[in-house]
Design a protein around this motif. Structure first.
Motif, PDB file in Angstrom:
ATOM      1  N   MET A 171     -11.505  14.859   5.493  1.00  0.00           N
ATOM      2  CA  MET A 171     -12.047  14.499   4.185  1.00  0.00           C
ATOM      3  C   MET A 171     -12.366  13.008   4.171  1.00  0.00           C
ATOM      4  N   SER A 172     -13.487  12.676   3.661  1.00  0.00           N
ATOM      5  CA  SER A 172     -13.933  11.291   3.758  1.00  0.00           C
ATOM      6  C   SER A 172     -13.209  10.377   2.795  1.00  0.00           C
ATOM      7  N   LYS A 173     -12.771  10.914   1.668  1.00  0.00           N
ATOM      8  CA  LYS A 173     -12.130  10.083   0.669  1.00  0.00           C
ATOM      9  C   LYS A 173     -10.614  10.193   0.802  1.00  0.00           C
ATOM     10  N   ARG A 174      -9.970   9.077   0.991  1.00  0.00           N
ATOM     11  CA  ARG A 174      -8.521   9.077   1.169  1.00  0.00           C
ATOM     12  C   ARG A 174      -7.834   9.513  -0.118  1.00  0.00           C
ATOM     13  N   ALA A 175      -6.889  10.442   0.017  1.00  0.00           N
ATOM     14  CA  ALA A 175      -6.110  10.889  -1.130  1.00  0.00           C
ATOM     15  C   ALA A 175      -5.107   9.815  -1.534  1.00  0.00           C
ATOM     16  N   VAL A 176      -4.733   9.828  -2.793  1.00  0.00           N
ATOM     17  CA  VAL A 176      -3.771   8.862  -3.327  1.00  0.00           C
ATOM     18  C   VAL A 176      -2.357   9.393  -3.149  1.00  0.00           C
ATOM     19  N   LEU A 177      -1.475   8.555  -2.619  1.00  0.00           N
ATOM     20  CA  LEU A 177      -0.054   8.854  -2.541  1.00  0.00           C
ATOM     21  C   LEU A 177       0.690   7.815  -3.372  1.00  0.00           C
ATOM     22  N   GLU A 178       1.305   8.282  -4.456  1.00  0.00           N
ATOM     23  CA  GLU A 178       2.066   7.407  -5.353  1.00  0.00           C
ATOM     24  C   GLU A 178       3.557   7.673  -5.165  1.00  0.00           C
ATOM     25  N   VAL A 179       4.340   6.611  -5.104  1.00  0.00           N
ATOM     26  CA  VAL A 179       5.780   6.705  -4.853  1.00  0.00           C
ATOM     27  C   VAL A 179       6.532   5.988  -5.971  1.00  0.00           C
ATOM     28  N   ILE A 180       7.583   6.603  -6.461  1.00  0.00           N
ATOM     29  CA  ILE A 180       8.438   5.956  -7.458  1.00  0.00           C
ATOM     30  C   ILE A 180       9.229   4.831  -6.795  1.00  0.00           C
ATOM     31  N   ALA A 181       9.219   3.660  -7.413  1.00  0.00           N
ATOM     32  CA  ALA A 181      10.015   2.522  -6.955  1.00  0.00           C
ATOM     33  C   ALA A 181      10.919   2.060  -8.087  1.00  0.00           C
ATOM     34  N   LEU A 182      12.132   1.672  -7.714  1.00  0.00           N
ATOM     35  CA  LEU A 182      13.088   1.134  -8.677  1.00  0.00           C
ATOM     36  C   LEU A 182      13.247  -0.372  -8.545  1.00  0.00           C
ATOM     37  N   ASP A 183      12.836  -0.905  -7.388  1.00  0.00           N
ATOM     38  CA  ASP A 183      13.026  -2.336  -7.142  1.00  0.00           C
ATOM     39  C   ASP A 183      12.119  -2.777  -6.002  1.00  0.00           C
ATOM     40  N   ALA A 184      12.238  -4.042  -5.628  1.00  0.00           N
ATOM     41  CA  ALA A 184      11.363  -4.595  -4.597  1.00  0.00           C
ATOM     42  C   ALA A 184      11.630  -3.969  -3.232  1.00  0.00           C
ATOM     43  N   GLU A 185      12.886  -3.633  -2.933  1.00  0.00           N
ATOM     44  CA  GLU A 185      13.203  -2.992  -1.651  1.00  0.00           C
ATOM     45  C   GLU A 185      12.459  -1.665  -1.526  1.00  0.00           C
ATOM     46  N   ASP A 186      12.481  -0.876  -2.601  1.00  0.00           N
ATOM     47  CA  ASP A 186      11.728   0.379  -2.594  1.00  0.00           C
ATOM     48  C   ASP A 186      10.247   0.129  -2.381  1.00  0.00           C
ATOM     49  N   ALA A 187       9.727  -0.867  -3.067  1.00  0.00           N
ATOM     50  CA  ALA A 187       8.298  -1.153  -3.005  1.00  0.00           C
ATOM     51  C   ALA A 187       7.870  -1.524  -1.591  1.00  0.00           C
ATOM     52  N   VAL A 188       8.647  -2.355  -0.924  1.00  0.00           N
ATOM     53  CA  VAL A 188       8.318  -2.778   0.437  1.00  0.00           C
ATOM     54  C   VAL A 188       8.337  -1.579   1.385  1.00  0.00           C
ATOM     55  N   ALA A 189       9.328  -0.707   1.246  1.00  0.00           N
ATOM     56  CA  ALA A 189       9.417   0.475   2.103  1.00  0.00           C
ATOM     57  C   ALA A 189       8.260   1.427   1.838  1.00  0.00           C
ATOM     58  N   ALA A 190       7.912   1.620   0.571  1.00  0.00           N
ATOM     59  CA  ALA A 190       6.800   2.508   0.232  1.00  0.00           C
ATOM     60  C   ALA A 190       5.497   1.985   0.813  1.00  0.00           C
TER      61      ALA A 190
ATOM     62  N   ASP B 148      -0.151   4.357  -1.526  1.00  0.00           N
ATOM     63  CA  ASP B 148      -1.282   3.674  -2.147  1.00  0.00           C
ATOM     64  C   ASP B 148      -0.901   3.007  -3.455  1.00  0.00           C
ATOM     65  N   ARG B 149       0.104   3.580  -4.127  1.00  0.00           N
ATOM     66  CA  ARG B 149       0.433   3.109  -5.475  1.00  0.00           C
ATOM     67  C   ARG B 149       1.906   3.361  -5.738  1.00  0.00           C
ATOM     68  N   LEU B 150       2.460   2.543  -6.609  1.00  0.00           N
ATOM     69  CA  LEU B 150       3.844   2.698  -7.039  1.00  0.00           C
ATOM     70  C   LEU B 150       3.885   3.048  -8.515  1.00  0.00           C
ATOM     71  N   GLU B 151       4.865   3.859  -8.881  1.00  0.00           N
ATOM     72  CA  GLU B 151       5.252   4.003 -10.281  1.00  0.00           C
ATOM     73  C   GLU B 151       6.591   3.295 -10.423  1.00  0.00           C
ATOM     74  N   LEU B 152       6.636   2.243 -11.211  1.00  0.00           N
ATOM     75  CA  LEU B 152       7.840   1.437 -11.348  1.00  0.00           C
ATOM     76  C   LEU B 152       8.613   1.862 -12.588  1.00  0.00           C
ATOM     77  N   VAL B 153       9.871   2.242 -12.377  1.00  0.00           N
ATOM     78  CA  VAL B 153      10.740   2.675 -13.465  1.00  0.00           C
ATOM     79  C   VAL B 153      12.130   2.097 -13.242  1.00  0.00           C
ATOM     80  N   THR B 154      12.991   2.319 -14.231  1.00  0.00           N
ATOM     81  CA  THR B 154      14.414   2.052 -14.069  1.00  0.00           C
ATOM     82  C   THR B 154      15.164   3.224 -14.678  1.00  0.00           C
ATOM     83  N   GLU B 155      16.479   3.264 -14.470  1.00  0.00           N
ATOM     84  CA  GLU B 155      17.359   4.259 -15.105  1.00  0.00           C
ATOM     85  C   GLU B 155      16.932   5.697 -14.815  1.00  0.00           C
ATOM     86  N   MET B 156      17.026   6.087 -13.543  1.00  0.00           N
ATOM     87  CA  MET B 156      16.683   7.466 -13.224  1.00  0.00           C
ATOM     88  C   MET B 156      17.677   8.461 -13.808  1.00  0.00           C
ATOM     89  N   ALA B 157      18.862   8.012 -14.191  1.00  0.00           N
ATOM     90  CA  ALA B 157      19.790   8.907 -14.887  1.00  0.00           C
ATOM     91  C   ALA B 157      19.199   9.374 -16.216  1.00  0.00           C
TER      92      ALA B 157
END
Length: 252
Positions: free
Chosen positions: A1-20, A26-35
């Motif tokens: 497929m010519s158009k790259r699909a979007v992969l969004e990952v939930i991040a809670l902090d900068a460590e998550d963001a760097v790993a993602a 392609d994108r992060l959803e930034l949240v807190t308090e997963m409980a």
């Protein structure tokens, strides 16, 4: 497929963001308090994540568990504070007691976003009438995606709805991108991709040790390869429904 699909990952902090980012997100959803199934993060956390990565970053606007807006004034202030810190993309979605979209709350918050792009999250899966909700939101500035599993119980139960809605793309209320998440597994991807769906959202699937552990770049990389494949192969790596929008109502 010519158009790259979007992969969004939930991040809670900068460590998550760097790993993602290292794994190919392609994108992060930034949240807190997963409980509480994902709430608005502090401005300081947003600033740290923004400084750590250059990915597209959508910030949750949600004050408490469930889909009631609650204190709309506070949500508007939170959005303004985040925008002042550099946020340009958001995630939100609210229902009233009857399960209809809380249009007054959504419109007021969106007015404060001043054209920023935003996702209507999995409140859609708990709406009394999905089609009516989409048509009520049609035309709101910045709305470009619906995060959905097709069902409150997750993608397994919602797959027929997702495929039907994908087939309606371009109809009134169906112009926005389907961002599929909530009990999403790698073995769902072939049917979703064949239906033209090109955006996927993972939370627990990116965390081999659960929500108490960080995002794994290796896990994200596995999803990146599968999302990009024309015919992804089923694999054991999966996001349990209980972690990703099962009956408890998680919004990721």
């Amino acid at each position: 497929m010519s158009k790259r699909a979007v992969l969004e990952v939930i991040a809670l902090d900068a460590e998550d963001a760097v790993a993602a980012q290292a794994g190919g997100a392609d994108r992060l959803e930034l949240v807190t308090e997963m409980a509480a199934d994902g709430l608005t993060p502090p401005v300081a956390v947003f600033a740290a994540v923004r400084a750590a990565v250059d990915l597209s970053l959508r910030v949750m606007l949600r004050l408490s568990d469930g889909f009631a807006a609650g204190d709309v004034d506070r949500l508007v202030r939170a959005a303004a504070d985040l925008r002042a810190a550099g946020a340009r993309e958001f995630v939100l979605g609210f229902l009233d007691q009857e399960g209809s979209v809380d249009l007054a709350a959504v419109e007021r918050i969106v007015a404060g976003l001043d054209g920023c792009r935003w996702t209507f999250h999995r409140a859609l899966d708990h709406a009394a009438d999905r089609d009516a909700l989409r048509k009520q939101l049609d035309g709101l500035p910045g709305l470009d995606a619906y995060l959905t599993a097709g069902s409150p119980a997750g993608v397994d139960a919602g797959l027929p709805t997702l495929l039907a809605e994908a087939a309606r793309h371009g109809d009134q209320g169906y112009e926005q991108r389907l961002l599929v998440g909530g009990g999403l597994r790698l073995d769902h991807l072939p049917r979703l991709r064949d239906a033209g769906i090109d955006a996927f959202h993972i939370g627990g699937a990116a965390r081999p040790h659960g929500w108490s552990g960080p995002v794994s770049a290796h896990a994200v990389r596995e999803w990146r390869r599968a999302v990009d494949a024309e015919r992804p192969e089923p694999a054991a790596q999966a996001e349990p429904a209980a972690q990703a929008g099962g009956p408890a109502g998680r919004v990721d």
